[in-house]
Design an enzyme around this catalytic site. Structure first.
Site, mmCIF file in Angstrom:
data_model
loop_
_atom_site.group_PDB
_atom_site.id
_atom_site.type_symbol
_atom_site.label_atom_id
_atom_site.label_comp_id
_atom_site.label_asym_id
_atom_site.label_seq_id
_atom_site.Cartn_x
_atom_site.Cartn_y
_atom_site.Cartn_z
ATOM 1 C CD1 TRP A 70 -0.731 2.191 2.861
ATOM 2 C CD2 TRP A 70 -2.718 1.565 1.272
ATOM 3 N NE1 TRP A 70 -1.143 3.600 2.194
ATOM 4 C CE2 TRP A 70 -2.748 3.208 1.505
ATOM 5 C CE3 TRP A 70 -3.884 1.322 0.802
ATOM 6 C CZ2 TRP A 70 -4.306 3.869 1.830
ATOM 7 C CZ3 TRP A 70 -5.168 1.947 0.401
ATOM 8 C CH2 TRP A 70 -5.088 3.073 1.263
ATOM 9 C CG PHE A 110 1.386 9.288 10.682
ATOM 10 C CD1 PHE A 110 2.316 7.564 10.329
ATOM 11 C CD2 PHE A 110 0.392 9.456 10.703
ATOM 12 C CE1 PHE A 110 0.950 6.469 10.990
ATOM 13 C CE2 PHE A 110 -0.544 8.962 11.426
ATOM 14 C CZ PHE A 110 -0.464 6.689 11.222
ATOM 15 C CD1 TRP A 161 -6.945 10.414 2.625
ATOM 16 C CD2 TRP A 161 -7.170 8.282 3.281
ATOM 17 N NE1 TRP A 161 -5.677 9.366 3.562
ATOM 18 C CE2 TRP A 161 -5.715 8.808 4.038
ATOM 19 C CE3 TRP A 161 -6.950 6.744 4.069
ATOM 20 C CZ2 TRP A 161 -4.384 8.311 4.246
ATOM 21 C CZ3 TRP A 161 -5.652 5.748 3.994
ATOM 22 C CH2 TRP A 161 -4.646 6.430 4.717
ATOM 23 C CG ASP A 217 -0.408 11.461 2.591
ATOM 24 O OD1 ASP A 217 -1.305 10.482 2.130
ATOM 25 O OD2 ASP A 217 0.090 11.859 3.866
ATOM 26 C CG ASP A 260 0.815 14.754 7.818
ATOM 27 O OD1 ASP A 260 0.936 14.226 8.480
ATOM 28 O OD2 ASP A 260 -0.508 15.302 7.444
ATOM 29 C CD GLU A 277 -5.221 14.314 7.004
ATOM 30 O OE1 GLU A 277 -5.017 13.120 7.667
ATOM 31 O OE2 GLU A 277 -5.620 13.821 6.383
HETATM 32 C C1 FRU Z 1 -2.826 12.174 4.949
HETATM 33 C C2 FRU Z 1 -2.498 11.015 6.434
HETATM 34 C C3 FRU Z 1 -0.764 12.172 6.716
HETATM 35 C C4 FRU Z 1 -0.797 11.187 7.506
HETATM 36 C C5 FRU Z 1 -0.479 9.713 6.595
HETATM 37 C C6 FRU Z 1 -0.748 8.266 7.838
HETATM 38 O O1 FRU Z 1 -3.156 11.073 3.683
HETATM 39 O O2 FRU Z 1 -3.748 10.748 6.844
HETATM 40 O O3 FRU Z 1 -2.236 12.927 7.400
HETATM 41 O O4 FRU Z 1 0.613 12.027 8.524
HETATM 42 O O5 FRU Z 1 -1.853 10.353 5.738
HETATM 43 O O6 FRU Z 1 -0.317 8.023 6.951
#
Ligand code: FRU
Length: 484
Positions: A22, A84, A291, A25, A151, A208
């Site tokens: 998978w 992340f 998502w 981002d 992030d 985010e």
């Molecule tokens: C955005 C997110 C970020 C996070 C990451 C986790 O798509 O939710 O905020 O760091 O994906 O995989």
């Protein structure tokens, strides 16, 4: 070991995609020691989201990419449940990755904690997490949720020679998205500066993946907000990505800005990441998925791909995004037609396929409405339908009959004019449409059968008049999985 890919029917030829497992981002997009690096959120073991690693690809030219070993894995207490998203910056010849450590913490009411951390590399391949981690935590006495705090995007402000970091966040009551600003002299010790910007009205409950750059004289803040409510046919995706234009006051740590604008109007574009090219252009790559949208490629051992790299410019007070000019070098064959006018559905010899680039200049003086079918089956029951209605000033992307998982329509406003230019990138399960030189963009995944390859031009009201049509075959830009 990465999950094995078992079928390539949806696998792209030239977009960055998962090497098995998978991805979500893009992370750490940068130019370092003569190469572009792109990292990405990666779960190598299954085609579902799981404890996040940073996958890694590299390219000399932005169009031919190679996979490198995983750059970050959850190994420390502060990132034990995932590394992340974050960004990259060069300092003293070394490459710094600045990322969020995610930790489940049932002992606090929020249930998890997120902190900002650094890993450094001297060769751009192997990264060492530094002993100073975490380098930034949510200050407890401020209006910042200690869980959702992630992030980081880092940049240097040449005017005062200091580094800045923006972090995505929300208020402790979880109702309002915001961006937190930190400042540093050396990238290692970070001081909290301020809440730089906060959602007003229908701008979301969590922001985010902030990105920031001064582009052509404007301070641009890109965010990926969660929680924006649908307004008629706008904001129909579960989450959005867009930008503000304005001006940062580095003294006060605040950002004065205009209104939120979308970066993409399709079904699948999220969490874009930007960087500066050596020639000064600002480049952007987004996750070409969304998502909770279905991803039939999960059955084939992979999930997720990236948009083509795009250039960001400012035109008439708005951000426009165009495919990087380097993509022209991927063209291997060209078919071209000029001055075509017709009242019945038309196909053009040589203009078909499951991947390629279609560039159209359409004369709208007599055309009030048209459709273009992409990836159409011979009997036309399967097709992805683009349409434009001049009176409504709406361009639409419909994937009801596109294939597996077809589900509805997205639309974007395009003012009526005498001409329209479309640049369309097809790549097996992805369609990217640049309208009028990047004034509007629509990015969407589709899952047609491999043999649905027709492109059909359909006049709806008035003649369909095409000044110029070019169709390019494009070469391979990403290693193709080998199926045993
Ligand atoms: C955005 C997110 C970020 C996070 C990451 C986790 O798509 O939710 O905020 O760091 O994906 O995989």
């Amino acid at each position: 070991m990465a999950l094995r890919i078992t079928n390539t029917k949806y696998y792209p030829k030239y977009h960055i995609a998962s090497p098995g497992g998978w991805i979500n981002d893009p992370n750490g997009f940068c130019y370092y020691k003569g190469e572009y690096h792109l990292f990405y959120q990666y779960h190598p073991h299954t085609a579902q989201w799981g404890p996040m690693h940073w996958g890694h690809v590299v390219s000399e030219d932005l169009i031919h990419w190679n996979h490198l070993p995983i750059a970050l894995a959850p190994t420390e207490d502060y990132d034990r449940n995932g590394c992340f998203s974050g960004s990259a910056i060069e300092n003293d010849g070394k490459l710094y990755l600045v990322y969020t450590g995610h930790r489940d913490t049932p002992e606090i009411p929020e249930g998890f904690r997120q902190t900002q951390n650094i890993a450094i590399s001297e060769d751009g391949v192997h990264f060492a997490k530094i002993p100073e981690n975490p380098v930034a935590v949510a200050p407890e006495d401020e209006q910042i949720h200690v869980g959702d705090f992630r992030d980081p995007k880092v940049w240097k402000n040449e005017e005062n020679d200091k580094y800045y970091m923006v972090v995505g966040s929300r208020t402790p009551d979880r109702l309002t998205g915001q961006i937190v600003l930190f400042e540093s002299d050396d990238l290692l010790k970070w001081d909290y500066k301020n809440i730089m910007a906060r959602a007003e009205g229908n701008e979301g409950f969590m922001w985010e993946c902030p990105n920031f750059a001064n582009i052509e004289g404007h301070d641009i803040l890109i965010i990926s907000p969660q929680g924006i409510k649908r307004e008629l046919n706008k904001y129909m995706n579960v989450f959005q990505s867009g930008y503000f234009m304005g001006r940062v006051d580095y003294e006060k740590g605040i950002y004065i800005h205009g209104k939120f604008e979308l970066l993409d109007y399709g079904f699948d574009f999220y969490a874009p990441q930007i960087t500066e090219a050596p020639d000064g252009r600002t480049l952007m790559i987004g996750w070409a998925d969304m998502w909770y949208n279905i991803m039939p490629e999960q059955e084939d051992g992979w999930a997720g791909m990236m948009s083509v790299p795009r250039e960001i410019h400012v035109k008439n007070g708005k951000v426009i995004t165009t495919p990087v000019k380097e993509l022209e070098k991927l063209r291997t064959a060209e078919i071209s037609y000029e001055d075509k006018s017709f009242y019945k559905p038309m196909k053009f010899d040589g203009v078909s396929g499951d991947s390629g680039e279609l560039v159209l200049e359409i004369d709208l003086t007599e055309t009030k409405e048209f459709e273009i079918y992409l990836r159409a089956s011979k009997d036309k029951t399967q097709k992805t339908v683009l349409s434009y209605n001049k009176a409504l000033e709406l361009f639409k992307f419909n994937r009801d009959d596109a294939g597996a998982g077809g589900d509805g329509e997205r639309e974007c406003p395009v003012p009526a004019a005498d001409k329209m230019k479309l640049q369309i990138f097809l790549d097996r399960s992805l369609v990217e449409i640049f309208i009028n030189d990047g004034e509007k963009v629509m990015t969407s995944r589709i899952y047609p059968r491999a043999d649905s390859t027709d492109i059909i031009f359909v006049p709806k009201d008035g003649a369909f008049k095409i000044d110029s049509l070019k169709f390019y075959e494009l070469g391979v830009g990403i290693p193709q999985p080998v199926i045993d």
